[in-house]
Scaffold this motif. Structure first.
Motif, mmCIF file in Angstrom:
data_model
loop_
_atom_site.group_PDB
_atom_site.id
_atom_site.type_symbol
_atom_site.label_atom_id
_atom_site.label_comp_id
_atom_site.label_asym_id
_atom_site.label_seq_id
_atom_site.Cartn_x
_atom_site.Cartn_y
_atom_site.Cartn_z
ATOM 1 N N PRO C 83 -5.090 -4.513 -0.952
ATOM 2 C CA PRO C 83 -4.106 -5.548 -1.256
ATOM 3 C C PRO C 83 -2.736 -5.164 -0.732
ATOM 4 O O PRO C 83 -2.726 -4.118 0.026
ATOM 5 N N GLN C 84 -1.924 -6.042 -0.788
ATOM 6 C CA GLN C 84 -0.682 -6.163 -0.190
ATOM 7 C C GLN C 84 -0.030 -4.723 -0.731
ATOM 8 O O GLN C 84 0.780 -4.091 0.377
ATOM 9 N N ASP C 85 -0.077 -4.540 -1.937
ATOM 10 C CA ASP C 85 0.666 -3.333 -2.410
ATOM 11 C C ASP C 85 -0.062 -1.967 -2.496
ATOM 12 O O ASP C 85 0.428 -0.910 -3.021
ATOM 13 N N GLY C 86 -1.292 -2.179 -1.703
ATOM 14 C CA GLY C 86 -2.077 -0.823 -1.894
ATOM 15 C C GLY C 86 -2.868 -0.553 -3.091
ATOM 16 O O GLY C 86 -3.948 -0.165 -3.036
ATOM 17 N N ALA C 87 -2.196 -0.766 -4.361
ATOM 18 C CA ALA C 87 -2.815 -0.699 -5.595
ATOM 19 C C ALA C 87 -3.501 0.747 -6.010
ATOM 20 O O ALA C 87 -4.609 0.846 -6.124
#
Lengths: 256, 224, 221
Positions: C83-87
Motif C-alpha cells: 500500500p501507499q504508506d507501506g503499512a
C-alpha cells in the motif's frame, strides 16, 4: 489377661464411646442473617457460643431489608435476627419462617440528639417544632425501622404534621448520626444504642419506654433451614443470661 | 495491622484478581467483536454490556440473587445437581465483581482495538494469515496497552464494589466481607477508626490501579 | 498475466467504481487522478473490499463472483499488496515484518529472506525496528515482505510517490530488477506518466470510477 490385651481393650472402648459421642458433637455451620446494628453484640455472643456449643456461626450483617430480600430469593439462612418487624411479617406471610419460632428478643429506646455545641435547649419532642429547629435528621420515615418508629411516636403526639417538612431522611441511622455530628442539622432522632457510640453529639431527649413506640428486634428460625436443631439451640442461647448481659452492654433493652 | 484487617485485605485482593482473570478472555474477545463495524445485533450487545455500568448496583445484585439463589434457574441447578453453593460464598463475590467490572474492561479494550489501523490487519490477511492469526499477531499486540489499561480499570472497580456484592454474597466476616463491605459495617457500628483504616487502604489500592491505567492510556496515544 | 475485472460495481463516496475489462500484460498500470478509484480497485482485487457486483478472475482462477456467491478470502488469493504508506507492522522488527508472510522455501533459494533482502538492498536493516526507517526504506521493506509470500500477483499503490527524483530512478531500476528476478506480474497504480512509461507494458486510465482509455503506455502522451 496380658497387659497388651487390656490396653487394647481400653483403647478400643475409648474409640467406641468417642465415636458414639461424635455425631452429637459434630460441628455445624449455623447461618445467621442479622441487622448490621447488632454486629458488635452478636460477634461477642457468637464467639462465646462457639466455645460452648462447638457449632460455627456464619454471620451475615446487612440492612434488614437486604436480609429479607436475600431470604426471599432462597439465600441459605438458619436464623434471622432483624431490626424490622414488618420485614419478618412479610417473610411469615410468604411461609418462610418456621412456625412458632418467632420471638421479640430486644428493644431499644428512641432519643433526640443535637450537635455537641448546640444552644437550642431542646428538652422535649414538642421543642422540635421551634422555628429555630430547621432540619431534623432521621432514618427514612417510611422504610428505615428507626425512622418508622420515630414517625409513629411523633404521630402519636400529634407533632408529625408540623415536623415532617423539616425531616431530612437518611438511608440508615448512622447517616443521621453523622448529619448531627457535622452540625448540618439542628437535631436528629436515633436510637439510644446509636447515641452511645456517637461523638460530637449530646443527648437532648430520652423518650421514656412507656411513652415511646414498641421497638422490637425479632428473631426467628427459617423454615428451609438445614440445621433447625442447631438454630433452635442458638435461639435459646440468645435468651440466656450470658447473652443478655452482652446485649445490655451495648445499650439494647432486653425483653422479658 | 491486626490479622482481621489482613484477612479482609487479602480476601478483597484475592477475589478481585480472580474476577479480573475470569473476565479477560470473554471481555477481550467481545471488545474485538464490538470494534468491528456493523454486524447484526451489535447495538443490542453493546447496550447489554453497558448495563451494569449504569444500573444501580443493588439492582444488579438483585438480578444476580434471583439467578443464583437456591430457587433461581442457575442456582437451583448448581446446588441441587452439582452441590455447589454460590450465594453467601466467595464465589458470589467473584461473580458480582466480574459482572460489575466487565463493562469497564470491554469498553476500554474496544477503544484500543478500534485504534488499530485496519490497514495492518488487511495486509496481514494478504500475507496469508487466517483471522485467528491476525487477531493474535497483529490486533492483540497493537491493542495491548489499551487492554492492560482496561484490565487495571476493571480491577480497580472490583476492589471497590459494594452494592451488588452485599446483595448476592452477604456481608459475612471471614467469608465474603471485602474492604468495601467492612467499611460499611464499621461505619454503621460507629467503629470510625477501623473504617478509616480500611478506607485508606482502599483508596491507596484504587489510586495505584487507576493511575497505572491512565499512564498506559497516555503512552498508548503516543505510540505509532 | 490475464486479469478479468468484469461487471464491477462498487459505490465509492461521490461516484461508483464501474469496470468491465480484461487485462493482459506483465506490468499493468492504473493511471488517473486522485480519488478516481485506483486504490479501491486494488482493494477489490486483493479481496479487502466487497463489491456490489463483480466477476474477478486471475489467470483463469475465479477470485470473486457475486452472481454465484463465490468469494475467495484475501488469505487465499495469493496476491501481494504494497500500500501507499507501506503499512509495516510497528510492533515487529524489519525481520519480523519480512518473515510474517514468507513461505518456507522448498529448496528454491530465489525466495529466501537473504536473497530478497539483497535484491531490495535492505540487508543492513534486518535487525532494526521500523521506527528508524526512512520513507524509501519502508517501501522497500514492504515490497520485500510482499514478495516473500510468493504471490501470484503484486499490487503496488504509488510505490515511488514519496521519493525524490534521484531515488525515484533508483526505485524504477529496482522494480525492473524485481520483475526480471522474480517474474511476478504487477499491477502498478500511479499518477506519473514517466513512471508508467518506464516499466509498464499496458495501462488503463481511470477517472471518476470509470475506465476512459486503455492500451500501451504511449496513449498517455
Amino acid at each position: 489377661m496380658s497387659m497388651k490385651t487390656n490396653l487394647f481393650r481400653m483403647v478400643f472402648a475409648c474409640i467406641c464411646t468417642s465415636s458414639f459421642a461424635c455425631p452429637a458433637a459434630r460441628a455445624v455451620d449455623v447461618y445467621v442473617s442479622a441487622a448490621a446494628s447488632l454486629g458488635d453484640a452478636l460477634k461477642e455472643i457468637g464467639a462465646a457460643y462457639e466455645k460452648t456449643s462447638g457449632d460455627h456461626l456464619v454471620l451475615n450483617f446487612a440492612a434488614s431489608s437486604v436480609l429479607a430480600r436475600q431470604i426471599e430469593e432462597g439465600a441459605p439462612a438458619d436464623l434471622i435476627f432483624s431490626a424490622d418487624e414488618a420485614k419478618l411479617d412479610d417473610l411469615e406471610k410468604n411461609g418462610l419462617l418456621a412456625p412458632g419460632t418467632r420471638k421479640s428478643l430486644l428493644s431499644n429506646q428512641l432519643v433526640v440528639i443535637v450537635p455537641a455545641d448546640s444552644t437550642l435547649g431542646i428538652a422535649s419532642a414538642k421543642d422540635l417544632t421551634y422555628p429555630a429547629v430547621k432540619r431534623i435528621a432521621m432514618g427514612e420515615p417510611s422504610s428505615v425501622p428507626a425512622g418508622i418508629y420515630g414517625r409513629t411516636y411523633l404521630e402519636k403526639l400529634g407533632l408529625w404534621q408540623a415536623i415532617q417538612p423539616k425531616v431530612i431522611p437518611e438511608e440508615n441511622v448512622r447517616a443521621a448520626l453523622a448529619a448531627v455530628e457535622s452540625g448540618d442539622v439542628e437535631a436528629g432522632i436515633v436510637y439510644k444504642t446509636d447515641e452511645l457510640i456517637a461523638k460530637g453529639v449530646k443527648l437532648a431527649v430520652e423518650v421514656p419506654l412507656k411513652d415511646g413506640p414498641d421497638i422490637s428486634y425479632p428473631v426467628a428460625i427459617l423454615k428451609e433451614s438445614k440445621q433447625p436443631d442447631a438454630a433452635k439451640k442458638l435461639e435459646d442461647y440468645l435468651e440466656s443470661p450470658a447473652a443478655k448481659t452482652v446485649f445490655q452492654k451495648y445499650g439494647f433493652i432486653v425483653k422479658d | 495491622m491486626d490479622p482481621e484487617t489482613w484477612q479482609i485485605i487479602s480476601l478483597t485482593l484475592g477475589v478481585a484478581v480472580l474476577s479480573t482473570v475470569l473476565i479477560l478472555p470473554l471481555g477481550v474477545a467481545l471488545a474485538w467483536l464490538l470494534a468491528r463495524p456493523g454486524w447484526r445485533g451489535k447495538s443490542l450487545v453493546e447496550t447489554l454490556v453497558a448495563l451494569p455500568l449504569v444500573m444501580p448496583p443493588v439492582a444488579t445484585g438483585l438480578i444476580l440473587l434471583r439467578l443464583l439463589g437456591r430457587r433461581g434457574p442457575l442456582g437451583y441447578w448448581l446446588e441441587e445437581k452439582m452441590g455447589i453453593e454460590i450465594v453467601f460464598t466467595w464465589r458470589a463475590v467473584v461473580i458480582a465483581l466480574a459482572v460489575m467490572s466487565f463493562p469497564l474492561l470491554v469498553r476500554t479494550a474496544r477503544v484500543a482495538f478500534q485504534e488499530v489501523n485496519p490497514r495492518l490487519e488487511q495486509i496481514a490477511r494478504t500475507l496469508g494469515a487466517g483471522e485467528l492469526r491476525v487477531f493474535f499477531t497483529v490486533s492483540l499486540p497493537l491493542a495491548g496497552r489499551g487492554i492492560v489499561a482496561g484490565t487495571l480499570l476493571a480491577f480497580a472497580r472490583a476492589l471497590g464494589e459494594f452494592g451488588a456484592t452485599i446483595m448476592v454474597a452477604g456481608n459475612i466476616p471471614g467469608r465474603t466481607s471485602t474492604i468495601a463491605l467492612s467499611i460499611y459495617e464499621n461505619v454503621l457500628l460507629g467503629h470510625d477508626s477501623a473504617a478509616f483504616r480500611l478506607l485508606a487502604v482502599s483508596v491507596a489500592m484504587a489510586f495505584a490501579a487507576v493511575w497505572a491505567s491512565e499512564f498506559l492510556m497516555r503512552r498508548r496515544a503516543a505510540a505509532p | 498475466m490475464k486479469l478479468a475485472l468484469k461487471r464491477i460495481q462498487l459505490p465509492l463516496g461521490r461516484w461508483a467504481l464501474e469496470m468491465d475489462v480484461e487485462l493482459e500484460g506483465q506490468v499493468i498500470a492504473i493511471f488517473g487522478p486522485s480519488g478516481a478509484g485506483k486504490t479501491s480497485t486494488l482493494d477489490l482485487i486483493a479481496g479487502l473490499r466487497k463489491p456490489r457486483t463483480a466477476h474477478i478472475a486471475l489467470d483463469g482462477t475465479v477470485l470473486e463472483d457475486t452472481s454465484h456467491g463465490r468469494r475467495l478470502a484475501p488469505q487465499e488469493r495469493g496476491i501481494g499488496y504494497v500500500p501507499q504508506d507501506g503499512a509495516l507492522f510497528p510492533h515487529l522488527s524489519v525481520m519480523g515484518n519480512l518473515n510474517y508472510g514468507s513461505r518456507r522455501t522448498n529448496g528454491s533459494s530465489l525466495f529466501s529472506t537473504e536473497h530478497v533482502a539483497e535484491v531490495l538492498e535492505i540487508t543492513h536493516l534486518l535487525s532494526d525496528g521500523i521506527g528508524s526507517l526512512s520513507g524509501g526504506e519502508k517501501q522497500r521493506v514492504a515490497l520485500a515482505r510482499a514478495l516473500l509470500s510468493q504471490p501470484r500477483l503484486l499490487l503496488l499503490d504509488e510505490p515511488l510517490a514519496s521519493l525524490d527524483e534521484k531515488l525515484k530512478s533508483r526505485g524504477l531500476d529496482l522494480l525492473r530488477r524485481i520483475h526480471g528476478e522474480f517474474a511476478i506480474p504487477m499491477l502498478y497504480v500511479s499518477h506519473s506518466r514517466e513512471e508508467i512509461a518506464a516499466i509498464c507494458d499496458q495501462v488503463i486510465c481511470l477517472a471518476e470510477g470509470r475506465v476512459t482509455q486503455r492500451g500501451a503506455p504511449e496513449i498517455l502522451a
